[in-house]
Design an enzyme around this catalytic site. Structure first.
Site, PDB file in Angstrom:
ATOM      1  N   SER A   1       4.626 -22.855 -21.044  1.00  0.00           N
ATOM      2  CA  SER A   1       4.645 -22.523 -20.242  1.00  0.00           C
ATOM      3  C   SER A   1       3.807 -21.282 -19.420  1.00  0.00           C
ATOM      4  CB  SER A   1       5.050 -23.383 -18.660  1.00  0.00           C
ATOM      5  OG  SER A   1       4.574 -24.599 -18.556  1.00  0.00           O
TER       6      SER A   1
ATOM      7  N   ASN B   1       5.313 -37.777 -23.080  1.00  0.00           N
ATOM      8  CA  ASN B   1       4.956 -36.748 -23.575  1.00  0.00           C
ATOM      9  C   ASN B   1       6.630 -36.185 -24.423  1.00  0.00           C
ATOM     10  OD1 ASN B   1       5.522 -33.961 -23.370  1.00  0.00           O
ATOM     11  ND2 ASN B   1       3.053 -34.153 -23.522  1.00  0.00           N
TER      12      ASN B   1
ATOM     13  N   THR C   1       7.028 -29.449 -25.490  1.00  0.00           N
ATOM     14  CA  THR C   1       9.015 -29.829 -24.949  1.00  0.00           C
ATOM     15  C   THR C   1       9.667 -30.892 -25.923  1.00  0.00           C
ATOM     16  OG1 THR C   1       7.822 -30.038 -22.887  1.00  0.00           O
ATOM     17  CG2 THR C   1      10.037 -30.514 -23.029  1.00  0.00           C
TER      18      THR C   1
ATOM     19  N   LYS D   1      10.653 -26.835  -8.417  1.00  0.00           N
ATOM     20  CA  LYS D   1      10.024 -28.206  -8.444  1.00  0.00           C
ATOM     21  C   LYS D   1       9.483 -29.483  -7.333  1.00  0.00           C
ATOM     22  CE  LYS D   1      10.980 -30.809 -12.263  1.00  0.00           C
ATOM     23  NZ  LYS D   1      10.996 -30.023 -13.461  1.00  0.00           N
TER      24      LYS D   1
ATOM     25  N   LYS E   1       8.961 -21.083 -10.346  1.00  0.00           N
ATOM     26  CA  LYS E   1       8.348 -22.074 -11.512  1.00  0.00           C
ATOM     27  C   LYS E   1       8.804 -23.732 -11.907  1.00  0.00           C
ATOM     28  CE  LYS E   1       5.407 -22.186 -15.363  1.00  0.00           C
ATOM     29  NZ  LYS E   1       5.243 -23.603 -14.661  1.00  0.00           N
TER      30      LYS E   1
ATOM     31  N   LYS F   1      17.366 -23.224 -16.881  1.00  0.00           N
ATOM     32  CA  LYS F   1      16.406 -22.839 -17.455  1.00  0.00           C
ATOM     33  C   LYS F   1      15.986 -22.026 -18.048  1.00  0.00           C
ATOM     34  CE  LYS F   1      14.176 -26.982 -17.577  1.00  0.00           C
ATOM     35  NZ  LYS F   1      14.087 -28.444 -17.443  1.00  0.00           N
TER      36      LYS F   1
HETATM   37  N1  GLU Z   1       8.426 -30.536 -16.048  1.00  0.00           N
HETATM   38  C1  GLU Z   1       9.182 -29.438 -17.163  1.00  0.00           C
HETATM   39  C2  GLU Z   1      10.444 -29.334 -17.675  1.00  0.00           C
HETATM   40  O1  GLU Z   1      11.036 -29.935 -16.396  1.00  0.00           O
HETATM   41  C3  GLU Z   1       8.031 -28.355 -17.445  1.00  0.00           C
HETATM   42  C4  GLU Z   1       8.433 -26.866 -16.754  1.00  0.00           C
HETATM   43  C5  GLU Z   1       6.922 -25.907 -16.317  1.00  0.00           C
HETATM   44  O2  GLU Z   1       6.540 -25.655 -17.604  1.00  0.00           O
HETATM   45  O3  GLU Z   1       6.859 -25.069 -15.585  1.00  0.00           O
HETATM   46  O4  GLU Z   1      11.332 -28.499 -17.917  1.00  0.00           O
END
Ligand code: GLU
Length: 369
Positions: free
Chosen positions: A303, A175, A144, A60, A24, A48
């Protein structure tokens, strides 16, 4: 391209540990994207998700591009082209994408559509952060920044601080930064500085970040907001504030400027804004750093909610999303805080301990040894 030329862009997708669930994580469009960066960011996603107790591993992606140089149509073909190339390695139960630096809900919509076309049926759960009409979750846009606010609020409680007597400087007004500034303001924090790529604005007795947002719609930048003076992004980091929230890119607080940071709390809205050298200097000085893998985990938490809603095709109200996010983030903060007391460690080390305990347990139970 719009003029008929063919341009070739390089893109990546990294999947890190998937012991707890499918990969994810977001996709960024930026000229400095490279394989090492994407791999590192996928590693952070693993941790995370484990800290928040989400059933996911780390992923990613990124494309080397300056998206501001593309037209709307070019951006759409790049987004669709990227999905065509990675479609075989992603999926609702394999690897789930999301927004990151310079990507937004509109891009997520194109990507979901492109994947669904190649898959032969609607696969809304392959990507989160979509527009609401096509499966996005209520509350994902602010998630976030809202999470940064929740963790700062919890940190205030631990340090015995009253939000009304605190100040904050927020680096970045995208954002994450814009919602961080607005939601901290809503709980009573005085916002004294915010910035964007053009520079920072400062006012010692604070300003209203909602008004800054309105100003940007017209002027395109935070610079010149009435009543403020201007400074550089580097100067913003060194302001004497209660909370410093770096919400832009990685490696902003380094061995070079760590000595000059005056904040009491650093809330890492961005991924990796503090280098290991700076971490050490700040820990020795007793600065509380709410690490990225906790502070900015609100995005991936909502998410997760979006993905759950997509899979069972039943949608929650914004109020429900906020309440569930708050519960999960406060719980994660408590767990990390208690672990830091138990091991006499920084919150970052404690967060990694929490994640590693869950990851190693999952790997042992699955027989990955
Ligand atoms: N890009 C965001 C992060 O670094 C969100 C990732 C997501 O929602 O999967 O956490």
């Amino acid at each position: 391209m719009d003029d008929g030329r063919l341009e070739v862009y390089k893109g990546y997708r990294a999947q890190h540990n998937t012991a707890l669930g499918p990969a994810k994580g977001g996709i960024r469009f930026h000229q400095n994207v490279n394989m090492d960066e994407v791999k590192t960011l996928s590693f952070w996603m693993t941790f995370k998700c484990a800290i928040l107790n989400l059933p996911y591993g780390g992923g990613k992606g990124g494309v080397i591009v300056e998206p501001r140089n593309l037209s709307r149509r070019e951006l759409e073909s790049l987004s669709r082209g990227y999905i065509q190339k990675i479609a075989p390695i992603i999926g609702e139960y394999v690897d789930i994408l999301a927004p990151d630096v310079n990507t937004d809900s509109r891009i997520m919509g194109w990507m979901m559509d492109e994947y669904s076309k190649s898959f032969g049926r609607l696969a809304s759960g392959v990507i989160t952060g979509k527009p609401k009409t096509i499966g996005g979750s209520a509350g994902r846009g602010s998630a976030t920044g809202r999470g940064v606010m929740f963790t700062v609020r919890e940190a205030f409680k631990k340090l015995g601080l009253n939000a009304n007597q605190t100040t904050a400087a927020v680096q970045g007004f995208g954002n994450v930064g814009s919602f961080t500034a607005k939601l901290l303001y809503d709980i009573g924090v005085t916002i004294v500085a915010v910035s964007d790529v053009h520079g920072a604005i400062y006012k010692a007795d604070g300003f209203n970040p909602y008004a800054v947002e309105e100003y940007i719609k017209d002027k395109g930048s935070v610079m010149g907001f009435p009543g403020t003076s201007s400074m550089s992004n580097a100067e913003l980091l060194e302001l004497p504030v209660t909370v410093l929230a770096p919400c832009a890119l990685e490696s902003q607080i380094t061995g070079d400027n760590a000595d000059r940071i005056k904040a009491r709390i650093i809330a890492e809205g961005a991924n990796g804004p503090t280098t290991p050298a700076a971490d050490e200097v700040l820990a020795n000085r007793g600065v509380m750093i709410i690490p990225d893998v906790l502070a900015n985990a609100g995005g991936v938490t909502v998410s997760y909610f979006e993905w759950v809603q997509n899979l069972y095709r039943y949608y929650w109200t914004e109020k429900e999303v906020h309440a569930r996010q708050e519960e999960m983030m406060v719980e994660a903060f408590e767990k990390v805080y208690e672990t830091s007391k138990k091991y006499q460690s920084t919150l970052r080390v404690a967060a990694y301990i929490v994640a590693l305990e869950r990851l190693t347990e999952a790997m042992k139970l699955r027989g990955w040894y």
